[in-house]
Scaffold this motif. Structure first.
Motif, PDB file in Angstrom:
ATOM      1  N   ASN A 184      -5.100   7.514  -2.433  1.00  0.00           N
ATOM      2  CA  ASN A 184      -5.359   6.413  -1.979  1.00  0.00           C
ATOM      3  C   ASN A 184      -6.909   6.202  -1.865  1.00  0.00           C
ATOM      4  O   ASN A 184      -7.396   5.406  -0.993  1.00  0.00           O
ATOM      5  N   THR A 185      -7.530   6.736  -2.656  1.00  0.00           N
ATOM      6  CA  THR A 185      -9.219   6.326  -2.697  1.00  0.00           C
ATOM      7  C   THR A 185      -9.470   6.525  -4.210  1.00  0.00           C
ATOM      8  O   THR A 185      -8.694   7.410  -4.954  1.00  0.00           O
ATOM      9  N   PRO A 186     -10.373   5.928  -4.766  1.00  0.00           N
ATOM     10  CA  PRO A 186     -10.923   5.686  -6.116  1.00  0.00           C
ATOM     11  C   PRO A 186     -11.033   7.156  -6.536  1.00  0.00           C
ATOM     12  O   PRO A 186     -11.841   7.916  -5.952  1.00  0.00           O
ATOM     13  N   VAL A 187     -10.697   7.419  -7.855  1.00  0.00           N
ATOM     14  CA  VAL A 187     -11.072   8.593  -8.773  1.00  0.00           C
ATOM     15  C   VAL A 187     -11.634   8.123 -10.036  1.00  0.00           C
ATOM     16  O   VAL A 187     -11.278   6.913 -10.493  1.00  0.00           O
ATOM     17  N   GLN A 188     -12.427   9.028 -10.711  1.00  0.00           N
ATOM     18  CA  GLN A 188     -13.131   8.546 -11.870  1.00  0.00           C
ATOM     19  C   GLN A 188     -12.145   8.696 -13.034  1.00  0.00           C
ATOM     20  O   GLN A 188     -11.514   9.859 -12.995  1.00  0.00           O
ATOM     21  N   THR A 189     -11.996   7.795 -13.759  1.00  0.00           N
ATOM     22  CA  THR A 189     -11.311   8.023 -15.157  1.00  0.00           C
ATOM     23  C   THR A 189     -11.772   8.987 -16.209  1.00  0.00           C
ATOM     24  O   THR A 189     -13.338   8.780 -16.226  1.00  0.00           O
ATOM     25  N   ASN A 231       0.863  -1.309   0.176  1.00  0.00           N
ATOM     26  CA  ASN A 231       0.076  -0.033   0.101  1.00  0.00           C
ATOM     27  C   ASN A 231       0.849   1.402   0.067  1.00  0.00           C
ATOM     28  O   ASN A 231       0.562   2.340   0.260  1.00  0.00           O
ATOM     29  N   ARG A 232       2.064   1.137  -0.286  1.00  0.00           N
ATOM     30  CA  ARG A 232       2.756   2.374  -0.508  1.00  0.00           C
ATOM     31  C   ARG A 232       2.372   3.431  -1.380  1.00  0.00           C
ATOM     32  O   ARG A 232       3.001   4.420  -1.130  1.00  0.00           O
ATOM     33  N   ASP A 233       1.734   2.986  -2.518  1.00  0.00           N
ATOM     34  CA  ASP A 233       1.056   4.055  -3.490  1.00  0.00           C
ATOM     35  C   ASP A 233      -0.412   4.212  -3.229  1.00  0.00           C
ATOM     36  O   ASP A 233      -0.822   4.746  -4.320  1.00  0.00           O
ATOM     37  N   GLY A 234      -0.836   3.866  -2.177  1.00  0.00           N
ATOM     38  CA  GLY A 234      -2.183   3.642  -1.955  1.00  0.00           C
ATOM     39  C   GLY A 234      -3.079   2.705  -2.791  1.00  0.00           C
ATOM     40  O   GLY A 234      -4.377   3.057  -3.025  1.00  0.00           O
ATOM     41  N   LEU A 259      -7.776  -0.908 -10.603  1.00  0.00           N
ATOM     42  CA  LEU A 259      -8.827  -0.230 -11.523  1.00  0.00           C
ATOM     43  C   LEU A 259     -10.308  -0.912 -11.042  1.00  0.00           C
ATOM     44  O   LEU A 259     -10.373  -2.187 -10.623  1.00  0.00           O
ATOM     45  N   ALA A 260     -11.459  -0.402 -11.450  1.00  0.00           N
ATOM     46  CA  ALA A 260     -12.570  -1.269 -11.224  1.00  0.00           C
ATOM     47  C   ALA A 260     -13.614  -0.216 -12.360  1.00  0.00           C
ATOM     48  O   ALA A 260     -13.457   0.836 -12.508  1.00  0.00           O
ATOM     49  N   ILE A 261     -14.728  -1.369 -12.715  1.00  0.00           N
ATOM     50  CA  ILE A 261     -15.612  -0.660 -13.455  1.00  0.00           C
ATOM     51  C   ILE A 261     -17.028  -0.913 -12.761  1.00  0.00           C
ATOM     52  O   ILE A 261     -17.299  -1.705 -12.095  1.00  0.00           O
ATOM     53  N   LYS A 262     -17.608   0.270 -12.727  1.00  0.00           N
ATOM     54  CA  LYS A 262     -18.943   0.161 -12.033  1.00  0.00           C
ATOM     55  C   LYS A 262     -20.020  -0.352 -13.091  1.00  0.00           C
ATOM     56  O   LYS A 262     -19.835  -0.325 -14.199  1.00  0.00           O
ATOM     57  N   THR A 263     -21.170  -0.461 -12.438  1.00  0.00           N
ATOM     58  CA  THR A 263     -22.290  -1.169 -13.338  1.00  0.00           C
ATOM     59  C   THR A 263     -22.841  -0.040 -14.319  1.00  0.00           C
ATOM     60  O   THR A 263     -23.618  -0.663 -15.174  1.00  0.00           O
ATOM     61  N   ASP A 264     -22.463   1.101 -14.059  1.00  0.00           N
ATOM     62  CA  ASP A 264     -23.123   2.179 -14.876  1.00  0.00           C
ATOM     63  C   ASP A 264     -21.800   2.172 -16.005  1.00  0.00           C
ATOM     64  O   ASP A 264     -22.063   3.112 -16.984  1.00  0.00           O
ATOM     65  N   GLY A 265     -20.835   1.528 -16.154  1.00  0.00           N
ATOM     66  CA  GLY A 265     -19.894   1.678 -17.380  1.00  0.00           C
ATOM     67  C   GLY A 265     -18.889   2.626 -17.017  1.00  0.00           C
ATOM     68  O   GLY A 265     -17.956   2.656 -17.913  1.00  0.00           O
ATOM     69  N   THR A 266     -18.571   3.240 -15.914  1.00  0.00           N
ATOM     70  CA  THR A 266     -17.708   4.039 -15.366  1.00  0.00           C
ATOM     71  C   THR A 266     -16.461   3.460 -14.900  1.00  0.00           C
ATOM     72  O   THR A 266     -16.691   2.326 -14.288  1.00  0.00           O
ATOM     73  N   VAL A 267     -15.193   4.006 -15.408  1.00  0.00           N
ATOM     74  CA  VAL A 267     -13.986   3.287 -14.660  1.00  0.00           C
ATOM     75  C   VAL A 267     -13.524   4.257 -13.640  1.00  0.00           C
ATOM     76  O   VAL A 267     -13.276   5.476 -13.832  1.00  0.00           O
ATOM     77  N   TRP A 268     -13.044   3.455 -12.597  1.00  0.00           N
ATOM     78  CA  TRP A 268     -12.368   4.100 -11.506  1.00  0.00           C
ATOM     79  C   TRP A 268     -11.076   3.560 -11.341  1.00  0.00           C
ATOM     80  O   TRP A 268     -10.896   2.440 -11.564  1.00  0.00           O
ATOM     81  N   GLY A 269     -10.200   4.411 -10.556  1.00  0.00           N
ATOM     82  CA  GLY A 269      -8.791   3.885 -10.380  1.00  0.00           C
ATOM     83  C   GLY A 269      -8.173   4.487  -9.093  1.00  0.00           C
ATOM     84  O   GLY A 269      -8.586   5.708  -8.697  1.00  0.00           O
ATOM     85  N   TRP A 270      -7.075   3.964  -8.521  1.00  0.00           N
ATOM     86  CA  TRP A 270      -6.386   4.426  -7.294  1.00  0.00           C
ATOM     87  C   TRP A 270      -5.184   3.965  -7.643  1.00  0.00           C
ATOM     88  O   TRP A 270      -4.757   2.834  -7.820  1.00  0.00           O
ATOM     89  N   GLY A 271      -4.145   4.614  -6.483  1.00  0.00           N
ATOM     90  CA  GLY A 271      -2.939   4.010  -6.380  1.00  0.00           C
ATOM     91  C   GLY A 271      -2.046   5.044  -7.046  1.00  0.00           C
ATOM     92  O   GLY A 271      -2.153   6.140  -7.291  1.00  0.00           O
ATOM     93  N   ALA A 272      -0.890   4.244  -7.701  1.00  0.00           N
ATOM     94  CA  ALA A 272       0.036   5.235  -8.292  1.00  0.00           C
ATOM     95  C   ALA A 272      -0.292   5.980  -9.410  1.00  0.00           C
ATOM     96  O   ALA A 272      -1.253   5.392 -10.451  1.00  0.00           O
ATOM     97  N   ALA A 273       0.116   7.112  -9.587  1.00  0.00           N
ATOM     98  CA  ALA A 273      -0.609   7.975 -10.843  1.00  0.00           C
ATOM     99  C   ALA A 273       0.189   8.688 -11.553  1.00  0.00           C
ATOM    100  O   ALA A 273       0.062   9.422 -12.377  1.00  0.00           O
ATOM    101  N   SER A 274       1.598   8.563 -11.247  1.00  0.00           N
ATOM    102  CA  SER A 274       2.493   9.419 -11.788  1.00  0.00           C
ATOM    103  C   SER A 274       2.779   9.428 -13.296  1.00  0.00           C
ATOM    104  O   SER A 274       3.200  10.185 -14.046  1.00  0.00           O
ATOM    105  N   SER A 275       2.531   8.175 -13.907  1.00  0.00           N
ATOM    106  CA  SER A 275       2.524   7.959 -15.320  1.00  0.00           C
ATOM    107  C   SER A 275       1.437   8.109 -16.198  1.00  0.00           C
ATOM    108  O   SER A 275       1.099   7.805 -17.253  1.00  0.00           O
ATOM    109  N   GLY A 276       0.298   8.629 -15.387  1.00  0.00           N
ATOM    110  CA  GLY A 276      -1.055   8.636 -15.907  1.00  0.00           C
ATOM    111  C   GLY A 276      -2.014   7.635 -15.895  1.00  0.00           C
ATOM    112  O   GLY A 276      -2.816   7.335 -16.533  1.00  0.00           O
ATOM    113  N   GLN A 277      -1.448   6.539 -15.143  1.00  0.00           N
ATOM    114  CA  GLN A 277      -2.334   5.185 -15.176  1.00  0.00           C
ATOM    115  C   GLN A 277      -3.567   5.319 -14.465  1.00  0.00           C
ATOM    116  O   GLN A 277      -4.409   4.324 -14.831  1.00  0.00           O
ATOM    117  N   LEU A 278      -3.978   6.463 -13.915  1.00  0.00           N
ATOM    118  CA  LEU A 278      -5.366   6.348 -13.442  1.00  0.00           C
ATOM    119  C   LEU A 278      -6.307   7.184 -14.325  1.00  0.00           C
ATOM    120  O   LEU A 278      -7.302   7.164 -14.229  1.00  0.00           O
TER     121      LEU A 278
END
Length: 601
Positions: free
Chosen positions: A368-373, A297-300, A338-357
Motif C-alpha cells: 500500500n506504499t510505493p516500492v522501487q521496481t 483501494n482493496r489492493d492498496g 506505476l510512476a516514473i521519477k525524474t531520475d528515471g526510476t520506476v515505482w509501483g504500489w497495489g496488487a503484486a501477486s503476478s509480479g506486476q510491481l
C-alpha cells in the motif's frame, strides 16, 4: 488466471462487465512520435498469453526486455495485450488476441511483437480492454479488436482483427481506451466518446451505447483525457480534473459513490498536469511532482498506506500517495499503479501477486506504499495493464554541438551562437545548458532556445585579447542525451580607433591648450592612458596622454616658429596591441600680434 471469452451479457450484467478490464492509454496530449524520445521496451508481471513480449509465457517478477523491438516512442498495456509505437510511425503488438486486438489479421496469441497491418503515420496509440486505438498524423483515429460495445466506432458491433477508421472523427490530438469504450480529444478542446455506456462513461447524459463518436456533454477546453474500466477523466488547463461514469468505489473523486452520466469536478484537486485511470481507481500528477489517488483501494492501489480486502478503505476524494515525490509520469492498471521519477526510476504500489510491481517477487500479495521496481534506470514512459506492466527505457541519444570558426573585432561585444543537435534522430534540443570556454577558461553558460541555439553575450571581450583563441562549447549530457563537445577558432582582431581634433587660433605670443579625443570604433569607448602626438604641418610640437574622458591636452605657445596664416594641425595615435593607429586633422590659425605705441614727454 483462466482465459475467458466475452459472453453475451444482458444489459444489467454489462453494467459491471467493465470491472474486468484495465487499461492504460498513453496520456500524451497531441504528442508527435517523431519528436519523442526513442528507447527499448521492458515488461514484467502476468504472462500466460505472452503479454510481456519476451518470447515466453512465464510470469516475470523482475523486468525483461521485449524482444525484437527498438526505436520505441510510446508503450501501452491493455487487458492482457501490449502495444508499442515506433519512431517510424508503425504499431506493434503482442499478447492475448481472441478478438484481434493485436491488429495482425489473426486471432492467435503472440508472445513476441507483430506489426498491426496497414498502419503508418501513427503519432499515438492507446489500449482498451480487448481493443486497441491509433491516432494518425492527419488527425484520424483507427481501431481494431473487440467491438462488443461499439468501441471501434465504425457504426457496427463487429470485431475487426485489422485496423479500421473510426467514423466521422477528425482533428483529434489525443486518444484513450476504456474497458468497452474509447475516448478522443479534439484540437478545439472538446471530448468525444463511443462504445459501451452502461454507467454513463461516454458522458453524454445517458446510459445508451453508441457505435459512433458522440460529444461529452458540457466539457470544453480539455487538454488530456483518460479512460478506465468504466469511468473517464479529463484535465483542463487550469489544473482541475473532471470525471464521469462508474463510481462504485469513489473513482470519480467527487465525494460520492453515485455514478455520473456527465462530467463532475474532482473535489479539492488543482495544479494537476497528468491524469490516469485504472480499473476502479484514478491517479493525478501535480506540477510539484506529487501523486494523488482515489477510488478502489482493496489492493492498496491508492498508495496512502491503507488498503484491505473490503470496501472500507476505498477513497471517494483524492489523497496523496505516500513517500513519492519528483514524479514525471504515472499510470493506473487493474489493481496497481506505476510512476516514473525524474531520475528515471520506476515505482509501483497495489496488487503484486503476478509480479506486476517488478520488485523481484509476488509477495506480499499487495503493497500500500510505493516500492522501487528492479529495473535499470533511464525509464521515460510507463504503462500498467490489468496484471502486467510496461516501460520504455530511453536509449542515450547522441548529440552534436555545431559551431564554426569566426573573426570578430576586439572592440565589439561578442554574441556567441552555438547549436545543439540531436545526432541520432536529427532536429535540435531545447532548454539544454551549454558551457562556453576560451582557451580552457570558463566564460559563461547559456541555454538552448526553440531554434536549438544557445546565445552567450560577452559584453566585455577585452579580457579575451587579440589573437587566435580556442572556443570550446560543451554539453554535459543528461539521462536521455550523451555528452558532446564542439571546438572552433575565434580570431579577435585589433579594434579601429578614431581621433578628433578641432580648429584652434591665436596670435603670436599667446599660449593655448590644444585638445584631441581618442575613441575606439564599434563601441565608441573613450580610450584612456594612450599617448597622442600633436603636429603642425607634419612637425611634432608635443605629446600628451588621454585622461579619463579620452582627451589629451597640450599647451602650445604661438612663438613665431610658424608664420601668420593657416596651418594643418594633426593628432596621431600610434596604436597598441589591441588597437589600430589613427589620426585626426584640424587646423591652427596664427594671427598677427597686436601692437601699441606709447610715448612720453
Amino acid at each position: 488466471m483462466k482465459r475467458t471469452t466475452i459472453p453475451n451479457y444482458n444489459t444489467e450484467t454489462r453494467r459491471y462487465f467493465f470491472l474486468l478490464f484495465a487499461f492504460v492509454g498513453m496520456l500524451l496530449s497531441g504528442a508527435s512520435a517523431s519528436h519523442a524520445q526513442v528507447g527499448k521496451a521492458w515488461a514484467w508481471g502476468y504472462n500466460p498469453y505472452g503479454e510481456l513480449g519476451d518470447g515466453t509465457n512465464i510470469f516475470k517478477y523482475t523486468p525483461v526486455q521485449v524482444v525484437n523491438i527498438i526505436n520505441v516512442t510510446q508503450i501501452v498495456g491493455g487487458y492482457d495485450h501490449s502495444l508499442v509505437l515506433k519512431s517510424d510511425g508503425t504499431v506493434w503488438a503482442w499478447g492475448w488476441n481472441p478478438s484481434g486486438q493485436l491488429g495482425d489479421g489473426t486471432i492467435v496469441d503472440k508472445n513476441s511483437p507483430v506489426q498491426a497491418v496497414g498502419l503508418t503515420g501513427v503519432t499515438q496509440i492507446a489500449g482498451g480492454g480487448y481493443h486497441s486505438l491509433a491516432l494518425k498524423s492527419d488527425g484520424t483515429v483507427w481501431a481494431w479488436g473487440n467491438n462488443y460495445g461499439g468501441q471501434l466506432g465504425n457504426g457496427t458491433n463487429t470485431d475487426s482483427p485489422t485496423p479500421i477508421q473510426v467514423s466521422g472523427l477528425s482533428g483529434v490530438t489525443q486518444i484513450a481506451g476504456g474497458g468497452l469504450y474509447s475516448l478522443a480529444l479534439k484540437s478545439d478542446g472538446t471530448v468525444w466518446a463511443w462504445g459501451g455506456n452502461s454507467a454513463g462513461q461516454l458522458g453524454d447524459g445517458t446510459t445508451v451505447d453508441s457505435t459512433t463518436p458522440i460529444q461529452v456533454a458540457g466539457l470544453t477546453g480539455v487538454i488530456q483525457v483518460a479512460g478506465g474500466g468504466g469511468h473517464s477523466l479529463a484535465l483542463k488547463p487550469d489544473g482541475t480534473v473532471w470525471a464521469w461514469g462508474f463510481n462504485l468505489y469513489g473513482q470519480l473523486g467527487d465525494g460520492t459513490k453515485v455514478e455520473k452520466h456527465s462530467p463532475v469536478q474532482v473535489s479539492g484537486l488543482a495544479g494537476v498536469v497528468q491524469v490516469s485511470a485504472g480499473n476502479g481507481h484514478s491517479l493525478a500528477l501535480k506540477s510539484d511532482g506529487t501523486v494523488w489517488a482515489w477510488g478502489r483501494n482493496r489492493d492498496g492501489e491508492i498508495g496512502d498506506g491503507t488498503g484491505g480486502k473490503n470496501d472500507a478503505f476505498n477513497k471517494s476524494t483524492p489523497v496523496q500517495v505516500l513517500a513519492l515525490s519528483d514524479v514525471a509520469h504515472i499510470s493506473g492498471g487493474g489493481a496497481h499503479s506505476l510512476a516514473i521519477k525524474t531520475d528515471g526510476t520506476v515505482w509501483g504500489w497495489g496488487a503484486a501477486s503476478s509480479g506486476q510491481l517488478g520488485n523481484g517477487n509476488g509477495t506480499p500479495l499487495y503493497t500500500n506504499t510505493p516500492v522501487q521496481t528492479s529495473i535499470v534506470k533511464n525509464q521515460t514512459l510507463v504503462s500498467a495493464g490489468q496484471n502486467h506492466s510496461l516501460s520504455v527505457q530511453a536509449v542515450i541519444l547522441k548529440t552534436k554541438v555545431s559551431l564554426s570558426n569566426s573573426t570578430l573585432a576586439y572592440s565589439k561585444p561578442i554574441t556567441l551562437s552555438v547549436t545543439l543537435k540531436n545526432g541520432s534522430l536529427g532536429g535540435v534540443l531545447l532548454n539544454k545548458p551549454l558551457t562556453f570556454s576560451f582557451d580552457g577558461s570558463l566564460v559563461g553558460i547559456a541555454y538552448t532556445i526553440a531554434s536549438g541555439k544557445a546565445n552567450l553575450l560577452l559584453p566585455n571581450p577585452l579580457a579575451i585579447g587579440v589573437g587566435d583563441h580556442t572556443l570550446s562549447v560543451a554539453f554535459a549530457g543528461d539521462r536521455l542525451y550523451s555528452t558532446s563537445l564542439g571546438t572552433a577558432t575565434l580570431t579577435i582582431t585589433k579594434a579601429d580607433t578614431s581621433v578628433s581634433i578641432g580648429a584652434y587660433s591665436g596670435s603670436l605670443g599667446n599660449t593655448k591648450f590644444i585638445a584631441a579625443t581618442l575613441k575606439r570604433k564599434g563601441d565608441n569607448t573613450l580610450l584612456t592612458g594612450q599617448t597622442l602626438t600633436f603636429k603642425v604641418d607634419g612637425n611634432v610640437i608635443g605629446a600628451a596622454d588621454t585622461d579619463g574622458t579620452g582627451k589629451a591636452s597640450l599647451s602650445y605657445k604661438f612663438d613665431g616658429t610658424y608664420s601668420v596664416g593657416s596651418h594643418t594641425l594633426t593628432a596621431n595615435f600610434a596604436g597598441d596591441g589591441n588597437h589600430n593607429s589613427s589620426s585626426g586633422t584640424g587646423s591652427l590659425i596664427i594671427t598677427q600680434a597686436s601692437t601699441f605705441l606709447s610715448s612720453s614727454s
